[in-house]
Write an enzyme that holds these catalytic residues in place. Structure first.
Site, PDB file in Angstrom:
ATOM      1  N   GLY A 223       9.250  -2.350  60.719  1.00  0.00           N
ATOM      2  CA  GLY A 223       8.913  -1.265  59.808  1.00  0.00           C
ATOM      3  C   GLY A 223       8.048  -1.670  58.630  1.00  0.00           C
TER       4      GLY A 223
ATOM      5  N   ARG B 168      14.230  11.625  78.273  1.00  0.00           N
ATOM      6  CA  ARG B 168      13.177  11.573  77.258  1.00  0.00           C
ATOM      7  C   ARG B 168      13.183  12.861  76.424  1.00  0.00           C
ATOM      8  NH1 ARG B 168       9.550   7.917  76.959  1.00  0.00           N
ATOM      9  NH2 ARG B 168       9.698   7.211  79.105  1.00  0.00           N
TER      10      ARG B 168
ATOM     11  N   MET C 230       8.247   2.478  69.639  1.00  0.00           N
ATOM     12  CA  MET C 230       7.991   1.927  70.965  1.00  0.00           C
ATOM     13  C   MET C 230       8.451   2.841  72.104  1.00  0.00           C
ATOM     14  SD  MET C 230       6.344  -0.665  70.136  1.00  0.00           S
ATOM     15  CE  MET C 230       6.181  -1.645  71.630  1.00  0.00           C
ATOM     16  N   ARG C 231       8.441   4.135  71.861  1.00  0.00           N
ATOM     17  CA  ARG C 231       8.814   5.084  72.913  1.00  0.00           C
ATOM     18  C   ARG C 231       7.617   5.982  73.204  1.00  0.00           C
ATOM     19  NH1 ARG C 231      12.954   5.390  75.872  1.00  0.00           N
ATOM     20  NH2 ARG C 231      13.137   7.641  75.647  1.00  0.00           N
ATOM     21  N   ILE C 232       7.421   6.281  74.471  1.00  0.00           N
ATOM     22  CA  ILE C 232       6.433   7.297  74.841  1.00  0.00           C
ATOM     23  C   ILE C 232       7.080   8.647  74.574  1.00  0.00           C
ATOM     24  CG2 ILE C 232       5.081   8.255  76.751  1.00  0.00           C
ATOM     25  CD1 ILE C 232       4.230   5.515  76.856  1.00  0.00           C
TER      26      ILE C 232
ATOM     27  N   ASN D 239      -0.778   7.800  64.783  1.00  0.00           N
ATOM     28  CA  ASN D 239      -0.203   6.525  65.208  1.00  0.00           C
ATOM     29  C   ASN D 239      -1.116   5.407  64.732  1.00  0.00           C
ATOM     30  OD1 ASN D 239       1.477   4.668  66.654  1.00  0.00           O
ATOM     31  ND2 ASN D 239      -0.023   4.639  68.327  1.00  0.00           N
TER      32      ASN D 239
ATOM     33  N   HIS E 211      -2.388   1.647  65.977  1.00  0.00           N
ATOM     34  CA  HIS E 211      -2.422   0.804  67.174  1.00  0.00           C
ATOM     35  C   HIS E 211      -3.172  -0.489  66.827  1.00  0.00           C
ATOM     36  CE1 HIS E 211      -2.404  -0.163  71.417  1.00  0.00           C
ATOM     37  NE2 HIS E 211      -3.673  -0.500  71.298  1.00  0.00           N
TER      38      HIS E 211
ATOM     39  N   SER F 208      -6.382   0.499  64.583  1.00  0.00           N
ATOM     40  CA  SER F 208      -6.925   1.859  64.565  1.00  0.00           C
ATOM     41  C   SER F 208      -5.815   2.841  64.237  1.00  0.00           C
ATOM     42  CB  SER F 208      -7.476   2.247  65.946  1.00  0.00           C
ATOM     43  OG  SER F 208      -8.371   1.278  66.442  1.00  0.00           O
TER      44      SER F 208
ATOM     45  N   ALA G  12      -3.964  -6.112  57.398  1.00  0.00           N
ATOM     46  CA  ALA G  12      -5.027  -5.101  57.387  1.00  0.00           C
ATOM     47  C   ALA G  12      -4.452  -3.710  57.686  1.00  0.00           C
ATOM     48  CB  ALA G  12      -6.100  -5.475  58.418  1.00  0.00           C
ATOM     49  N   GLU G  13      -3.500  -3.652  58.602  1.00  0.00           N
ATOM     50  CA  GLU G  13      -2.871  -2.364  58.929  1.00  0.00           C
ATOM     51  C   GLU G  13      -2.249  -1.736  57.687  1.00  0.00           C
ATOM     52  OE1 GLU G  13      -0.080  -2.343  62.179  1.00  0.00           O
ATOM     53  OE2 GLU G  13      -1.333  -3.618  63.409  1.00  0.00           O
TER      54      GLU G  13
END
Ligand code: GRF
Length: 321
Positions: A15, A67, A92-94, A109, A111, A138, A175-176
């Protein structure tokens, strides 16, 4: 200052991006606040930090749930917290398509690659193996296809000799932590940003046939019909003459129509100074939830009113098919 956007942050692990979002939100003038930190893992370290910061937390272990059911539990927490946007930060979930579609345009999001390169996992190892000079991160909008939504902001980070996926990941994360808060702040502020609003109006206006842009009385304005005999069909007005509105001015059919629009929907339309006298209506753009299809329809109608016959005739013929 306008009311702040309310953000729910989804995490699965450490986090650190969530923490960066939270601390940036504590700086003066932040256009957003974090109202919830939620996780699919009750052990996620980030939950403790969020709680210590006095932010509502929610955790729901996904194991043994479908889901859809898990997404529904997360979404209920988001709505309960009053969030209007979701920021995925190492979640980490779709997510199910239904969930993604309901939050379309309101879910971001981060990435760890320079998208469209290296969607999915192991991005740093893949960038190193490919001999890339840079990795990066990104921020993008979330759409049903993984890591494929519109990229809002990116930052490149050099790959140094001897870098491992771990050393590169650590540098990219620094950087994120700069990128995500800025991208989120810009995104939630876009509805009151004159540059972003003008870019949208411009794209719609110049998509119409034989149009060009010309400054008129200090405002960006759009004409149809060419350099010599062109007529204006739209103006972009950024808080003119003491008006609080950033607006697109288009031509109505008559003063009666203009006055009826303003009376029926004063949150959408106003009578602009000077131009109003000749039947131009202002469409207010600096408010959340602008109907851009309606703006496009107005621009087309105004364009038709100003365009030479030879152009409208072609369009009428096309319409018949
Ligand atoms: C970040 O590298 C992010 O880009 C990716 O997952 C990682 C999350 O790290 N999606 P953290 O939990 O924010 O520290």
């Amino acid at each position: 200052m306008a009311e702040k956007a309310k953000i729910a942050v989804f995490i699965s692990g450490e986090g650190t991006n969530m923490a960066a979002l939270v601390y940036a939100s504590r700086m003066p003038e932040s256009p957003y606040e974090v109202v919830l930190v939620a996780s699919n893992d009750p052990e996620a370290a980030g939950l403790n930090l969020a709680a210590a910061e006095g932010i509502a937390t929610f955790a729901c272990l996904h194991k043994g749930m479908t889901r859809e059911a898990h997404d529904a539990a997360m979404e209920a927490a988001v709505l309960e917290a009053g969030a209007d946007h979701i920021a995925l930060a190492g979640y980490m979930r779709i997510l199910s398509d239904g969930f993604v579609e309901r939050w379309a345009g309101r879910m971001l999001n981060i990435h760890p690659s320079l998208l469209p390169l290296y969607k999915g996992l192991d991005t740093h190892a893949r960038a190193i193996a490919a001999g890339d000079s840079h990795g990066g991160a990104s921020v993008h909008l979330v759409t049903p296809e993984l890591d494929a939504g519109e990229v809002l902001a990116q930052i490149a980070v050099p790959i140094a000799p001897g870098d491992t996926p771990e050393t590169l990941a650590a540098r990219v994360k620094l950087a994120e932590h700069q990128l995500y808060p800025r991208a989120l702040a810009d995104y939630v502020s876009r509805w009151q940003d004159p540059v972003a609003l003008l870019a949208r109006v411009r794209a719609l206006a110049l998509a119409l046939p034989e149009t060009d842009e010309k400054v008129s009385h200090g405002s960006p304005a759009f004409r149809v019909g060419g350099e010599k005999s062109g007529k204006f069909f739209a103006y972009f007005a950024d808080q003119h003459h003491g008006s609080p509105y950033i607006a697109c001015l288009v031509r109505t059919g008559s003063m009666d129509e203009l006055l009826a629009l303003v009376e029926d929907q004063p949150e959408v339309y106003f009578k602009p100074a000077y131009y109003g006298a000749s039947g131009w209506v202002g469409i207010i753009l600096n408010r959340p939830g602008v109907d851009w299809d309606a703006v496009a329809a107005w621009l087309e109608r105004s364009w038709r009113g100003a365009a030479p016959k030879r152009l409208t005739r072609l369009l009428d013929i096309a319409d018949e098919f």
